[in-house]
Design a protein around this motif. Sequence first.
Motif, PDB file in Angstrom:
ATOM      1  N   THR A   1      -6.558   4.606  -0.222  1.00  0.00           N
ATOM      2  CA  THR A   1      -7.497   4.860   0.877  1.00  0.00           C
ATOM      3  C   THR A   1      -8.156   3.582   1.392  1.00  0.00           C
ATOM      4  OG1 THR A   1      -9.253   5.375  -0.697  1.00  0.00           O
ATOM      5  CG2 THR A   1      -7.958   7.232   0.168  1.00  0.00           C
TER       6      THR A   1
ATOM      7  N   THR B   1       0.818  -1.200   0.000  1.00  0.00           N
ATOM      8  CA  THR B   1       0.000   0.000   0.000  1.00  0.00           C
ATOM      9  C   THR B   1       0.854   1.253   0.000  1.00  0.00           C
ATOM     10  OG1 THR B   1      -1.911   1.007   1.120  1.00  0.00           O
ATOM     11  CG2 THR B   1      -0.202   0.070   2.548  1.00  0.00           C
TER      12      THR B   1
ATOM     13  N   THR C   1      -6.521   0.660   1.724  1.00  0.00           N
ATOM     14  CA  THR C   1      -5.488  -0.151   2.369  1.00  0.00           C
ATOM     15  C   THR C   1      -5.645  -1.616   1.958  1.00  0.00           C
ATOM     16  OG1 THR C   1      -5.622   1.419   4.221  1.00  0.00           O
ATOM     17  CG2 THR C   1      -4.244  -0.510   4.533  1.00  0.00           C
TER      18      THR C   1
ATOM     19  N   PRO D   1       0.062   5.857   0.981  1.00  0.00           N
ATOM     20  CA  PRO D   1      -0.944   6.760   1.547  1.00  0.00           C
ATOM     21  C   PRO D   1      -2.145   7.029   0.639  1.00  0.00           C
ATOM     22  CG  PRO D   1       1.242   7.568   2.063  1.00  0.00           C
ATOM     23  CD  PRO D   1       1.423   6.401   1.110  1.00  0.00           C
ATOM     24  N   GLU D   2      -1.950   7.042  -0.675  1.00  0.00           N
ATOM     25  CA  GLU D   2      -3.054   7.308  -1.596  1.00  0.00           C
ATOM     26  C   GLU D   2      -4.039   6.131  -1.702  1.00  0.00           C
ATOM     27  OE1 GLU D   2       0.195  10.079  -2.303  1.00  0.00           O
ATOM     28  OE2 GLU D   2       0.174   7.906  -2.177  1.00  0.00           O
TER      29      GLU D   2
ATOM     30  N   LYS E   1       1.029  -3.966   7.425  1.00  0.00           N
ATOM     31  CA  LYS E   1       0.129  -2.846   7.719  1.00  0.00           C
ATOM     32  C   LYS E   1      -1.216  -3.340   8.276  1.00  0.00           C
ATOM     33  CE  LYS E   1      -1.089   1.655   6.682  1.00  0.00           C
ATOM     34  NZ  LYS E   1      -0.508   2.703   7.479  1.00  0.00           N
TER      35      LYS E   1
END
Length: 118
Positions: A34, A29, A36, A31-32, A103
Amino acid sequence: MSQNVYGNPLIPCCTAPMTGYFRDGLCRTMPEDTGTHVVCAVITEAFLSYTKSKGNDLSTPRPEWQFPGLKAGDKWCLCVSRWLEAKNAGVAPKIDLKATHVKALEFTSLELLEAYAI
């Protein structure tokens, strides 16, 4: 290098069909992303029906997105939040922990993930 939930190198989830946020076969993943997309799941009919009822039809082919549509038995990188919703609804698919990104542990416990391991 991306790591799985055990801290080892992340292995590919699936390349046929090609999965992952980056469409490189890996459930990694950024940050963009969304949603995840970090859980490598073995898709079931029950999950496909559930996610379609929530507005995300993963079974219908979408050639314009080079998406063949999923069927039971396919592996696919799922959004961790959708997987958790499916778990709460009793339809969570099994997951490949060696291909599930570390994550995911920011959203749930290793013990819960291990309860659904293939």
